[in-house]
Design an enzyme around this catalytic site. Structure first.
Site, PDB file in Angstrom:
ATOM      1  N   THR A 256     -31.854  18.608 -43.654  1.00  0.00           N
ATOM      2  CA  THR A 256     -30.462  18.669 -43.187  1.00  0.00           C
ATOM      3  C   THR A 256     -30.165  20.118 -42.823  1.00  0.00           C
ATOM      4  O   THR A 256     -30.774  21.037 -43.356  1.00  0.00           O
ATOM      5  CB  THR A 256     -29.476  18.225 -44.280  1.00  0.00           C
ATOM      6  OG1 THR A 256     -29.641  19.101 -45.382  1.00  0.00           O
ATOM      7  CG2 THR A 256     -29.717  16.798 -44.687  1.00  0.00           C
TER       8      THR A 256
ATOM      9  N   GLU B 234     -29.615  11.848 -43.033  1.00  0.00           N
ATOM     10  CA  GLU B 234     -29.960  10.913 -44.108  1.00  0.00           C
ATOM     11  C   GLU B 234     -29.923   9.452 -43.659  1.00  0.00           C
ATOM     12  O   GLU B 234     -30.398   8.570 -44.368  1.00  0.00           O
ATOM     13  CB  GLU B 234     -28.963  11.064 -45.281  1.00  0.00           C
ATOM     14  CG  GLU B 234     -29.065  12.356 -46.058  1.00  0.00           C
ATOM     15  CD  GLU B 234     -28.284  13.507 -45.426  1.00  0.00           C
ATOM     16  OE1 GLU B 234     -27.997  13.444 -44.210  1.00  0.00           O
ATOM     17  OE2 GLU B 234     -27.971  14.468 -46.140  1.00  0.00           O
TER      18      GLU B 234
ATOM     19  N   LYS C  70      -5.873  20.481 -48.541  1.00  0.00           N
ATOM     20  CA  LYS C  70      -5.025  19.884 -49.564  1.00  0.00           C
ATOM     21  C   LYS C  70      -3.766  20.727 -49.730  1.00  0.00           C
ATOM     22  O   LYS C  70      -3.799  21.794 -50.336  1.00  0.00           O
ATOM     23  CB  LYS C  70      -5.780  19.765 -50.889  1.00  0.00           C
ATOM     24  CG  LYS C  70      -5.066  18.823 -51.824  1.00  0.00           C
ATOM     25  CD  LYS C  70      -5.977  18.326 -52.923  1.00  0.00           C
ATOM     26  CE  LYS C  70      -5.359  17.095 -53.582  1.00  0.00           C
ATOM     27  NZ  LYS C  70      -6.128  16.644 -54.715  1.00  0.00           N
TER      28      LYS C  70
ATOM     29  N   TRP D 200      -3.237  15.326 -48.607  1.00  0.00           N
ATOM     30  CA  TRP D 200      -4.321  15.667 -47.693  1.00  0.00           C
ATOM     31  C   TRP D 200      -3.842  15.804 -46.248  1.00  0.00           C
ATOM     32  O   TRP D 200      -3.077  14.982 -45.764  1.00  0.00           O
ATOM     33  CB  TRP D 200      -5.410  14.603 -47.715  1.00  0.00           C
ATOM     34  CG  TRP D 200      -6.095  14.433 -49.033  1.00  0.00           C
ATOM     35  CD1 TRP D 200      -6.026  13.344 -49.854  1.00  0.00           C
ATOM     36  CD2 TRP D 200      -6.966  15.357 -49.668  1.00  0.00           C
ATOM     37  NE1 TRP D 200      -6.806  13.549 -50.965  1.00  0.00           N
ATOM     38  CE2 TRP D 200      -7.396  14.781 -50.878  1.00  0.00           C
ATOM     39  CE3 TRP D 200      -7.433  16.637 -49.349  1.00  0.00           C
ATOM     40  CZ2 TRP D 200      -8.256  15.420 -51.761  1.00  0.00           C
ATOM     41  CZ3 TRP D 200      -8.297  17.274 -50.225  1.00  0.00           C
ATOM     42  CH2 TRP D 200      -8.695  16.658 -51.416  1.00  0.00           C
TER      43      TRP D 200
HETATM   44  P1  ADP Z   1     -25.235  18.438 -41.652  1.00  0.00           P
HETATM   45  O1  ADP Z   1     -24.538  17.665 -42.743  1.00  0.00           O
HETATM   46  O2  ADP Z   1     -26.172  19.448 -42.138  1.00  0.00           O
HETATM   47  O3  ADP Z   1     -24.304  18.896 -40.549  1.00  0.00           O
HETATM   48  P2  ADP Z   1     -26.154  16.162 -40.113  1.00  0.00           P
HETATM   49  O4  ADP Z   1     -26.565  16.565 -38.777  1.00  0.00           O
HETATM   50  O5  ADP Z   1     -26.916  15.144 -40.821  1.00  0.00           O
HETATM   51  O6  ADP Z   1     -26.225  17.418 -40.969  1.00  0.00           O
HETATM   52  O7  ADP Z   1     -24.628  15.810 -40.055  1.00  0.00           O
HETATM   53  C1  ADP Z   1     -24.047  14.645 -40.540  1.00  0.00           C
HETATM   54  C2  ADP Z   1     -22.568  14.766 -40.494  1.00  0.00           C
HETATM   55  O8  ADP Z   1     -22.113  15.015 -39.168  1.00  0.00           O
HETATM   56  C3  ADP Z   1     -21.826  13.526 -40.898  1.00  0.00           C
HETATM   57  O9  ADP Z   1     -21.762  13.385 -42.296  1.00  0.00           O
HETATM   58  C4  ADP Z   1     -20.464  13.754 -40.279  1.00  0.00           C
HETATM   59  O10 ADP Z   1     -19.659  14.602 -41.072  1.00  0.00           O
HETATM   60  C5  ADP Z   1     -20.807  14.473 -39.007  1.00  0.00           C
HETATM   61  N1  ADP Z   1     -20.795  13.518 -37.893  1.00  0.00           N
HETATM   62  C6  ADP Z   1     -21.827  12.901 -37.312  1.00  0.00           C
HETATM   63  N2  ADP Z   1     -21.409  12.104 -36.311  1.00  0.00           N
HETATM   64  C7  ADP Z   1     -20.070  12.207 -36.262  1.00  0.00           C
HETATM   65  C8  ADP Z   1     -19.052  11.616 -35.458  1.00  0.00           C
HETATM   66  N3  ADP Z   1     -19.309  10.776 -34.473  1.00  0.00           N
HETATM   67  N4  ADP Z   1     -17.774  11.962 -35.733  1.00  0.00           N
HETATM   68  C9  ADP Z   1     -17.478  12.816 -36.717  1.00  0.00           C
HETATM   69  N5  ADP Z   1     -18.383  13.410 -37.484  1.00  0.00           N
HETATM   70  C10 ADP Z   1     -19.665  13.104 -37.280  1.00  0.00           C
END
Ligand code: ADP
Length: 524
Positions: free
Chosen positions: A176, A320, A422, A427
């Site tokens: 990640t 993940e 917050k 929120w």
């Molecule tokens: P990191 O957590 O390191 O940024 P990832 O690339 O796995 O790694 O990112 C996953 C996260 O990206 C998701 O948990 C979410 O918060 C965000 N995300 C992915 N796709 C979307 C989307 N279409 N809209 C909003 N957030 C998104």
């Protein structure tokens, strides 16, 4: 009573073998530093066999980690096929990661060999655990001591048979990007990779077909380019790899030149296409773009429809979750009215329906956090005891994303748990505020972060990038928002910045903004 069907393992090798047998002549295209290379599935799979054989001769065996440090290219795709099919584990390194994180993930994964693009030869550090480096010639660039990719595969066996494997063995790993601490290793199995590839090819996901020309814009080092290279090969689609040229003008030019029909990537890249002048190459060959990785602003959907007539479809996922876990498509009935209506845009700006085989639930106890599970969702991280923080005892993944349900079962991501503001015990969704600010015609980008506040605990601070030539001020932003959000959401602080800082995978890096504005005095 047992079912009496064959127990055939789901293996990456099947993708290579099917492409070789069924689609041998289908073209594959790759940009290099200074040109274009063309190949076919037959050639690529033969080269993958040679590569697997050459790696075996070098002593790489089942379970060994083989790293890549490269752009989206034909050779990278050959590694995608060869490494898992021989039983080794493909570890795609993020070429934009900070050196310290890179060193950490290479040591943590115990990578034995690394394949790097010549165009990145100067960008990669030397890693202690790595025994050998192999240079992929995508243009000029030297790496003293590295083997040459073409020489290596020239010595390999073109008929190398891919072995039978257990479908639950590791095929690939990806860390990640570390927006929440140390990078964590996600290990994909053959089975999860095949099921995910089938899943994303479905009509209401990416809808990939043999007749498509698919361009993976999302990097092959980021969650396997969202699975596109595998899914495209599985259905026999033509593929176009952009190589080292990832700028909006270069992407647009390649789409036009190679008549790409389908592509996918993060919002930043498509925002960039909107900045191109009227002489920009035509995007008319595209049937649609899948966009995700961070929230897709409604304004981006509207502007793309208006300017290019190319629909952007939002998808959600995480490293993940392989990554594709949900997609937003409109049902074809009156419930959403005219596809250009406001309701339709609101739904398209949601994260949509979970993919088949992915289960979800919303944990109200943790503020509406989304939990998922499924055959392509990680059950734990590699060599990391997370003590229940991410993986629950009863088998769910905590996504860290806060959702509401819209229109019955459409997921609407309102924030990440750590980005919520917050204020006075209530929120405020930073994502919603950002979306509204970005719908202002003079705003290019906006990110909202929480800043400490003596009275309310936290208050939102809006960091806004104006369109060139705009003289928008903080009061204008507040007046615009006042008609759209609750009064107590209005940010007292509006900071104008030149650019929203981005992470190594092109997402808003709110850590940097929080650091910058948490302590600083308000600008107005
Ligand atoms: P990191 O957590 O390191 O940024 P990832 O690339 O796995 O790694 O990112 C996953 C996260 O990206 C998701 O948990 C979410 O918060 C965000 N995300 C992915 N796709 C979307 C989307 N279409 N809209 C909003 N957030 C998104």
């Amino acid at each position: 009573m047992d079912g009496l069907m064959m127990d055939v393992p789901l293996l990456v090798r099947h993708i290579a073998e099917r492409a070789e047998q069924v689609f041998p002549e289908r073209e594959l295209v790759s940009r290099t530093q200074d040109g274009v290379e063309r190949s076919t599935y037959a050639q690529v799979v033969e080269r993958a066999r040679r590569l697997a054989s050459a790696l075996t001769q070098l002593g790489i065996g089942p379970g060994d980690r083989v790293a890549t440090f490269g752009w989206n290219s034909l050779r990278h795709f050959e590694l995608y096929l060869a490494v898992p099919s021989m039983g080794a584990v493909l570890h795609t390194l993020n070429v934009r990661l900070f050196e310290e994180d890179l060193r950490y993930v290479v040591a943590h994964a115990e990578d034995r060999i690394v394949f790097l693009d010549a165009s990145l030869a100067g960008a990669m550090p030397r890693f202690e655990s790595v025994e050998r480096e192999v240079l992929m010639p995508d243009g000029p660039g030297q790496r003293p001591g590295a083997l040459d990719y073409e020489e290596l595969i020239a010595g390999g066996d073109p008929a190398f048979p891919f072995p039978d494997l257990d479908e639950c063995r590791a095929a690939a790993m990806c860390y990640t990007s570390g927006t929440t601490g140390r990078p964590k290793g996600v290990v994909y199995s053959h089975r999860s990779t095949l099921l995910h590839a089938l899943g994303i090819a479905l009509p209401d996901a990416m809808g990939l077909r043999e007749r498509d020309s698919v361009m993976p814009v999302v990097p092959m080092f980021h969650a396997n380019a969202w699975g596109m290279p595998y899914a495209a090969a599985l259905v026999g689609a033509r593929q176009v790899f952009p190589g080292p040229h990832m700028t909006p003008p270069a992407i647009a030019q390649l789409i036009a030149q190679e008549r790409v029909t389908f592509t996918a990537g993060v919002p930043t890249i498509w925002q960039g296409l909107l900045q191109l002048g009227d002489d920009a190459p035509s995007l008319a060959s595209l049937r649609e773009i899948v966009c995700g990785g961070s929230a897709v602003p409604e304004a981006l959907l509207r502007r793309f429809d208006e300017r290019f007539g190319v629909p952007i479809v939002q998808a959600w996922g995480m490293t993940e979750t392989s990554p594709l876990a949900s997609v937003s498509r409109l049902p074809d009935d009156e419930s959403t009215g005219d596809a250009k209506g406001d309701d339709a845009y609101a739904l398209r700006a949601s994260q949509g329906h979970v993919q088949p085989l992915v289960d979800f639930r919303v944990d109200e106890a943790s503020g509406g956090e989304l939990l998922v599970r499924g055959p392509w969702v990680a059950r734990r991280y590699y060599r990391d005891d997370d003590h229940g923080a991410t993986f629950t005892e009863d088998g769910w993944l905590r996504t860290g994303d806060v959702v509401e349900l819209r229109h019955g079962s459409y997921l609407k991501l309102v924030d990440r748990t750590k980005d919520l503001v917050k204020s006075g015990g209530e929120w405020i969704s930073s994502v919603e505020l950002e979306g509204e600010i970005m719908s202002h015609p003079e705003v290019l980008e906006a990110a909202v972060v929480a800043v400490p506040d003596e009275r309310w605990g936290e208050r939102p601070c809006a960091c806004v990038v104006r369109e060139p030539g705009s003289s928008l001020d903080a009061d204008d932003v507040r007046a615009f928002l006042a008609e759209r959000v609750a009064r107590w959401w209005l940010p007292e602080r509006v900071e104008f910045i030149d650019e929203v800082p981005k992470t190594s995978v092109g997402k808003f890096d709110k850590k940097v903004l929080r650091r910058r504005f948490a302590a600083a005095k308000p600008a107005d």
